[in-house]
Design a protein around this motif. Sequence first.
Motif, PDB file in Angstrom:
ATOM      1  N   ALA A 162       2.101   6.585   8.822  1.00  0.00           N
ATOM      2  CA  ALA A 162       1.027   7.808   8.026  1.00  0.00           C
ATOM      3  C   ALA A 162       1.723   8.364   7.510  1.00  0.00           C
ATOM      4  CB  ALA A 162       1.824   8.141   9.493  1.00  0.00           C
ATOM      5  N   GLN A 163       3.486   7.580   6.404  1.00  0.00           N
ATOM      6  CA  GLN A 163       4.529   8.263   5.341  1.00  0.00           C
ATOM      7  C   GLN A 163       2.825   8.539   4.232  1.00  0.00           C
ATOM      8  OE1 GLN A 163       8.042   7.540   4.118  1.00  0.00           O
ATOM      9  NE2 GLN A 163       8.639   8.715   5.853  1.00  0.00           N
ATOM     10  N   SER A 164       3.096   8.982   3.393  1.00  0.00           N
ATOM     11  CA  SER A 164       1.537   9.295   2.381  1.00  0.00           C
ATOM     12  C   SER A 164       2.888   8.167   0.833  1.00  0.00           C
ATOM     13  CB  SER A 164       1.726  10.714   1.531  1.00  0.00           C
ATOM     14  OG  SER A 164       2.713  11.018   0.821  1.00  0.00           O
ATOM     15  N   SER A 165       4.036   8.143   0.614  1.00  0.00           N
ATOM     16  CA  SER A 165       4.655   7.549  -0.262  1.00  0.00           C
ATOM     17  C   SER A 165       5.131   6.256   0.514  1.00  0.00           C
ATOM     18  CB  SER A 165       6.296   8.455  -0.644  1.00  0.00           C
ATOM     19  OG  SER A 165       6.464   7.339  -0.942  1.00  0.00           O
ATOM     20  N   ILE A 166       4.951   4.976  -0.504  1.00  0.00           N
ATOM     21  CA  ILE A 166       4.945   3.898   0.681  1.00  0.00           C
ATOM     22  C   ILE A 166       6.087   3.246   0.105  1.00  0.00           C
ATOM     23  CG2 ILE A 166       5.122   1.783  -0.091  1.00  0.00           C
ATOM     24  CD1 ILE A 166       2.193   3.072   1.140  1.00  0.00           C
ATOM     25  N   GLN A 167       6.718   3.871  -1.119  1.00  0.00           N
ATOM     26  CA  GLN A 167       8.553   3.552  -1.311  1.00  0.00           C
ATOM     27  C   GLN A 167       9.415   4.159  -0.278  1.00  0.00           C
ATOM     28  OE1 GLN A 167       9.903   5.186  -5.520  1.00  0.00           O
ATOM     29  NE2 GLN A 167      11.345   4.135  -5.245  1.00  0.00           N
ATOM     30  N   ASN A 168       9.387   5.378   0.527  1.00  0.00           N
ATOM     31  CA  ASN A 168       9.518   6.731   1.403  1.00  0.00           C
ATOM     32  C   ASN A 168       9.672   5.800   2.169  1.00  0.00           C
ATOM     33  OD1 ASN A 168      10.746   8.292  -1.046  1.00  0.00           O
ATOM     34  ND2 ASN A 168       9.328  10.265  -0.276  1.00  0.00           N
ATOM     35  N   ASP A 203       6.189  -6.403  10.182  1.00  0.00           N
ATOM     36  CA  ASP A 203       5.628  -6.399   9.685  1.00  0.00           C
ATOM     37  C   ASP A 203       4.062  -5.803   9.190  1.00  0.00           C
ATOM     38  OD1 ASP A 203       6.677  -9.030   9.941  1.00  0.00           O
ATOM     39  OD2 ASP A 203       5.906  -9.725  11.976  1.00  0.00           O
ATOM     40  N   LYS A 204       3.978  -4.630   9.917  1.00  0.00           N
ATOM     41  CA  LYS A 204       2.780  -3.717   9.677  1.00  0.00           C
ATOM     42  C   LYS A 204       3.485  -2.414   8.243  1.00  0.00           C
ATOM     43  CE  LYS A 204       0.399  -3.569  14.066  1.00  0.00           C
ATOM     44  NZ  LYS A 204       0.002  -2.281  15.407  1.00  0.00           N
ATOM     45  N   VAL A 205       4.277  -2.747   8.248  1.00  0.00           N
ATOM     46  CA  VAL A 205       5.236  -1.985   7.783  1.00  0.00           C
ATOM     47  C   VAL A 205       4.871  -2.251   6.307  1.00  0.00           C
ATOM     48  CG1 VAL A 205       6.578  -0.158   6.459  1.00  0.00           C
ATOM     49  CG2 VAL A 205       6.171  -0.346   8.781  1.00  0.00           C
ATOM     50  N   TYR A 206       5.108  -3.380   6.268  1.00  0.00           N
ATOM     51  CA  TYR A 206       4.990  -4.508   4.892  1.00  0.00           C
ATOM     52  C   TYR A 206       3.884  -5.179   4.589  1.00  0.00           C
ATOM     53  CZ  TYR A 206      10.733  -5.133   5.110  1.00  0.00           C
ATOM     54  OH  TYR A 206      11.575  -4.910   4.949  1.00  0.00           O
ATOM     55  N   VAL A 207       2.791  -5.311   5.426  1.00  0.00           N
ATOM     56  CA  VAL A 207       1.326  -5.482   4.993  1.00  0.00           C
ATOM     57  C   VAL A 207       0.982  -4.370   3.982  1.00  0.00           C
ATOM     58  CG1 VAL A 207      -0.965  -6.216   5.670  1.00  0.00           C
ATOM     59  CG2 VAL A 207       1.262  -7.374   6.903  1.00  0.00           C
ATOM     60  N   ARG A 209       2.676  -2.361   2.570  1.00  0.00           N
ATOM     61  CA  ARG A 209       4.067  -1.698   1.015  1.00  0.00           C
ATOM     62  C   ARG A 209       2.962  -2.906   0.009  1.00  0.00           C
ATOM     63  NH1 ARG A 209       9.068  -5.644   0.324  1.00  0.00           N
ATOM     64  NH2 ARG A 209       7.396  -7.179   1.027  1.00  0.00           N
ATOM     65  N   ASP A 210       2.870  -4.257   0.764  1.00  0.00           N
ATOM     66  CA  ASP A 210       2.255  -5.735   0.194  1.00  0.00           C
ATOM     67  C   ASP A 210       0.753  -5.371  -0.510  1.00  0.00           C
ATOM     68  OD1 ASP A 210       5.026  -7.317   0.912  1.00  0.00           O
ATOM     69  OD2 ASP A 210       3.621  -7.858   2.043  1.00  0.00           O
ATOM     70  N   GLU A 211      -0.334  -4.935   0.104  1.00  0.00           N
ATOM     71  CA  GLU A 211      -1.315  -4.196   0.030  1.00  0.00           C
ATOM     72  C   GLU A 211      -1.360  -3.289  -1.385  1.00  0.00           C
ATOM     73  OE1 GLU A 211      -3.280  -3.063   3.014  1.00  0.00           O
ATOM     74  OE2 GLU A 211      -3.406  -4.770   4.203  1.00  0.00           O
ATOM     75  N   TYR A 212      -0.196  -2.324  -1.007  1.00  0.00           N
ATOM     76  CA  TYR A 212      -0.521  -1.145  -2.815  1.00  0.00           C
ATOM     77  C   TYR A 212       0.256  -2.257  -3.398  1.00  0.00           C
ATOM     78  CZ  TYR A 212       3.061   1.797  -5.138  1.00  0.00           C
ATOM     79  OH  TYR A 212       2.832   2.499  -5.947  1.00  0.00           O
ATOM     80  N   LEU A 213       1.202  -2.733  -3.213  1.00  0.00           N
ATOM     81  CA  LEU A 213       2.047  -3.879  -4.543  1.00  0.00           C
ATOM     82  C   LEU A 213       0.829  -4.248  -5.339  1.00  0.00           C
ATOM     83  CD1 LEU A 213       5.072  -4.577  -3.385  1.00  0.00           C
ATOM     84  CD2 LEU A 213       5.140  -2.442  -5.017  1.00  0.00           C
ATOM     85  N   LYS A 214      -0.199  -5.310  -4.739  1.00  0.00           N
ATOM     86  CA  LYS A 214      -1.405  -5.834  -5.212  1.00  0.00           C
ATOM     87  C   LYS A 214      -2.215  -4.721  -5.790  1.00  0.00           C
ATOM     88  CE  LYS A 214      -5.292  -8.753  -3.842  1.00  0.00           C
ATOM     89  NZ  LYS A 214      -5.630 -10.095  -2.427  1.00  0.00           N
ATOM     90  N   GLY A 215      -2.028  -3.084  -4.779  1.00  0.00           N
ATOM     91  CA  GLY A 215      -3.543  -2.862  -6.221  1.00  0.00           C
ATOM     92  C   GLY A 215      -2.678  -2.415  -7.470  1.00  0.00           C
ATOM     93  N   ARG A 216      -1.092  -2.001  -7.327  1.00  0.00           N
ATOM     94  CA  ARG A 216      -0.594  -1.275  -8.081  1.00  0.00           C
ATOM     95  C   ARG A 216      -0.459  -2.690  -9.756  1.00  0.00           C
ATOM     96  NH1 ARG A 216       5.657  -0.574  -7.941  1.00  0.00           N
ATOM     97  NH2 ARG A 216       5.661  -2.729  -8.609  1.00  0.00           N
TER      98      ARG A 216
END
Length: 314
Positions: A162-168, A203-207, A209-216
């Motif tokens: 639910a956190q808005s910041s992927i990095q955090n 794994d859900k948190v990493y998925v 993150r990976d989706e965010y990085l792919k889009g970025r």
Amino acid sequence: VNARSRYKEIFEEERTRIFQSFIDSGEKVEDFKFTLTPEMAKVKEVLHTYQDKLTEIRRKEDAELQTNLLTKRDIIHELKDLISNESDIKKAFEKFNLLRNRWKEIGPVPGQHANELWNNYKFFSDKFYEFVEINKELYEVELQKNLTAKEALIAKVGGLLAQSSIQNSIASLHSLQKEWREMGPVHKDKSDDIWDQFKAAVDKVYVRRDEYLKGRDEKRHENLALKTAICEKSEALSKVDYTKMAEWKEKENELKSLDEEWKKIGRVPTKINETIWERFKAARKDFFKQKYNLLKQVREELIQNYNARVKLCE
């Protein structure tokens, strides 16, 4: 572009601007001298101060890492002594919990020692639980407490989605993973299940993150294509052989538009960021060289006209 590179760019632009004004006023090229403005001198001083402070911060961080390493080694020795010398199970648990809390409060250690240190700590922690297993009642209480703590930890990992910041959220996840590793065991018949729950949540948190990085990354490659196109247009302008100042002035407005367009485009892939910026900067520099050449040509024509009129006067 970092602060130092940006400063060099501004320095070069300012020097070029003043030099062109100097030439426009009819002065000789060899008489030109450039002096830093008070503002630029102040920025240069600030950059040096920043570098010095950064060096001091890194020195302190290295010293802190060494201190943490020595402190954690001391805890491992205390844990080893606890297993060997404490016969009172209740007191042993009290001391063990104190040592475990101290361990958690200590910050990171040098990377080359991290795994060895953790393996030693894990080895003696497991030995301690084997030691106290002789007291079944107390051991059962401890196992149940560990299970409850791990269930709470799984809930915290789930909350990271639910956190808005992927990095955090990733930084928090690493902290929770460290906390999980340092927790004691649970009942063997529940060990695999509780681990599977934790891994699934992680794994859900990493998925995410990976989706965010792919889009970025996709967006940054789009930005790279846009900036590459701007470089090509700028290079085309810089390669034109201008014969009149009016022609150059007309194209200067086009270059300014390209510069504004560049500023509106976001980041490109990190590994190509400096390269694409240097390419654009080089094209701009080559374009403005044309103005210098035109001014030199105009100056020579003026001198020739002057000499011709002097001869007519004579």
